[in-house]
Scaffold this active site. Structure first.
Site, PDB file in Angstrom:
ATOM      1  N   GLU A  13       1.008  -1.236  -0.089  1.00  0.00           N
ATOM      2  CA  GLU A  13      -0.040   0.022  -0.031  1.00  0.00           C
ATOM      3  C   GLU A  13       0.721   1.193  -0.164  1.00  0.00           C
ATOM      4  O   GLU A  13       0.532   2.279   0.249  1.00  0.00           O
ATOM      5  CB  GLU A  13      -1.222  -0.002   1.143  1.00  0.00           C
ATOM      6  N   SER A 147      -6.846  -2.965   1.955  1.00  0.00           N
ATOM      7  CA  SER A 147      -7.011  -2.225   0.411  1.00  0.00           C
ATOM      8  C   SER A 147      -7.712  -3.306  -0.396  1.00  0.00           C
ATOM      9  O   SER A 147      -7.552  -3.089  -1.746  1.00  0.00           O
ATOM     10  CB  SER A 147      -6.009  -1.425   0.076  1.00  0.00           C
ATOM     11  N   TYR A 217      -9.533   4.349  -4.233  1.00  0.00           N
ATOM     12  CA  TYR A 217      -8.371   5.348  -4.436  1.00  0.00           C
ATOM     13  C   TYR A 217      -8.261   6.255  -5.700  1.00  0.00           C
ATOM     14  O   TYR A 217      -7.650   7.045  -5.899  1.00  0.00           O
ATOM     15  CB  TYR A 217      -6.909   4.674  -4.183  1.00  0.00           C
ATOM     16  N   ARG A 256     -11.190   3.848  11.881  1.00  0.00           N
ATOM     17  CA  ARG A 256     -12.399   3.724  10.796  1.00  0.00           C
ATOM     18  C   ARG A 256     -12.935   2.436  10.709  1.00  0.00           C
ATOM     19  O   ARG A 256     -12.045   1.410  10.787  1.00  0.00           O
ATOM     20  CB  ARG A 256     -11.921   4.270   9.512  1.00  0.00           C
ATOM     21  N   ASP A 258     -15.383  -0.321   9.322  1.00  0.00           N
ATOM     22  CA  ASP A 258     -16.334  -0.770   8.182  1.00  0.00           C
ATOM     23  C   ASP A 258     -17.395  -1.762   8.202  1.00  0.00           C
ATOM     24  O   ASP A 258     -17.125  -2.896   8.936  1.00  0.00           O
ATOM     25  CB  ASP A 258     -15.342  -1.113   7.126  1.00  0.00           C
ATOM     26  N   GLU A 271     -14.258  -4.715   9.292  1.00  0.00           N
ATOM     27  CA  GLU A 271     -12.838  -4.662  10.069  1.00  0.00           C
ATOM     28  C   GLU A 271     -12.633  -3.168  10.423  1.00  0.00           C
ATOM     29  O   GLU A 271     -13.670  -2.207  10.380  1.00  0.00           O
ATOM     30  CB  GLU A 271     -11.770  -4.882   8.851  1.00  0.00           C
ATOM     31  N   ASN A 273      -9.959  -0.227  10.691  1.00  0.00           N
ATOM     32  CA  ASN A 273      -8.517   0.321  10.257  1.00  0.00           C
ATOM     33  C   ASN A 273      -8.056   1.347  11.417  1.00  0.00           C
ATOM     34  O   ASN A 273      -8.569   2.285  11.607  1.00  0.00           O
ATOM     35  CB  ASN A 273      -8.698   1.174   9.040  1.00  0.00           C
ATOM     36  N   GLY A 277      -6.902   5.654   5.536  1.00  0.00           N
ATOM     37  CA  GLY A 277      -6.009   6.432   4.639  1.00  0.00           C
ATOM     38  C   GLY A 277      -6.547   7.992   4.697  1.00  0.00           C
ATOM     39  O   GLY A 277      -7.575   8.451   5.176  1.00  0.00           O
TER      40      GLY A 277
END
Length: 311
Positions: A13, A147, A217, A256, A258, A271, A273, A277
């Site tokens: 990443e 990602s 992205y 964050r 999800d 998950e 994070n 990002g």
């Protein structure tokens, strides 16, 4: 303050991390901090040691392995350098999807049914077990990767062996889980332990069939609807799940979380994070913006919360 930004790194990443680092560096410049920008290279530890001994705080803009998995956090702990974000254990747990799912289930946070496999297990037996255990479509992915790298949504038996092989190219352990269809939601969490708050929920509408790497992205790869158009009661339920997941793993400062919102199962966690990002297309800055926090203000808030934690 003298603030270092660790970004780039060696994970798959890296390109995303370069963009995250750029955003953080620009924000720190605007805030008049003295910025030390470091493209992280684990083979240059002596130079890194010298650079970090002169800073007041480290912002970690790394993603994936050797950045988000607790290794860099452990290095900074050993160096005695304060840093922003979650510690070693929370970072490692969140990165290990299988272990994280076990923690979520213990706290009654809904998870998709799954099974883990190690690369030393017989491949033929593994494929047979997957065929008999899971109903198509289902997901095969690396246990520790981000990602959506190495992830396959399997829709036929002929895909299984190749999907397993691809997942193993990213990690020595893989996870197979039921595919839960529904709306993609994400919840940003902000605050120190005991005082965390969930920011407005974002619904992600990818332009492609699935929320893949390009959708995440590429400019225009997905639409972000904030706040998500769901009921007040459901919003509260999902935000509570996000806060619970953040706390259960021991996350700090920001994360964050999800989810998939299924018509059949309701919200299902995917998950957490710990270093989400922070690129121009990223979700966390959008959630902060929804409550009037600009990107620059968000970065300063991360710093303030970290100083509060260390004090």
């Amino acid at each position: 303050m003298k603030v270092a930004v660790l970004y780039g790194g060696t994970s798959k990443e890296r390109e995303v991390s370069l963009s995250t680092g750029k955003g953080m560096i620009q924000a720190l410049d605007q805030l008049d901090h003295d910025v030390v920008a470091i493209d992280f290279d684990p083979n240059q530890m002596e130079q890194l040691w010298k650079q970090l001994q002169e800073v007041d705080l480290v912002l970690i803009g790394l993603h994936g392995k050797q950045g988000e998995d607790g290794t860099v956090q452990g290095m900074l702990e050993l160096m005695g350098v304060p840093y922003v974000g979650s510690g070693v254990l929370a970072s490692s747990l969140a990165m290990d999807k299988s272990k994280a799912k076990q923690v979520f289930a213990m706290h009654d946070i809904p998870v998709a049914r799954s099974q883990s496999f190690h690369y030393k297990e017989a491949r033929e037996n593994m494929v047979d077990t997957i065929k008999t255990t899971f109903t198509k479509p289902f997901v095969i992915k690396p246990n520790q990767e981000g990602s959506t790298l190495g992830l396959t949504i399997v829709e036929s038996d002929e895909q299984i062996a190749d999907a397993v092989q691809m997942a193993f190219t990213h990690d020595s352990d893989i996870i197979v889980e039921d595919y839960v269809s529904g709306r993609e939601l994400t919840v940003s969490v902000l605050g120190n332990k005991g005082d965390e708050q969930a920011l407005p929920i974002i619904e992600i509408v990818p332009k492609s069939k699935y929320y893949d790497y390009e959708s995440k992205y590429a400019e225009g790869g997905s639409e972000h609807i904030v706040p998500a158009e769901i009921s007040e009661k459901l919003t509260e339920t999902i935000q509570n799940y996000a806060n619970q997941a953040h706390r259960a793993l021991g996350c700090e400062t920001y994360s964050r979380v999800d989810f998939i919102l299924s018509e059949v199962h309701g919200p299902v966690i995917l998950e957490v994070n710990t270093l989400p990002g922070m690129t121009p297309t990223s979700l966390y800055p959008d959630a902060a913006g929804a409550v009037g926090i600009s990107y620059t203000e968000m970065v300063q808030l991360f710093i303030d919360l970290s100083l509060e934690k260390y004090s």
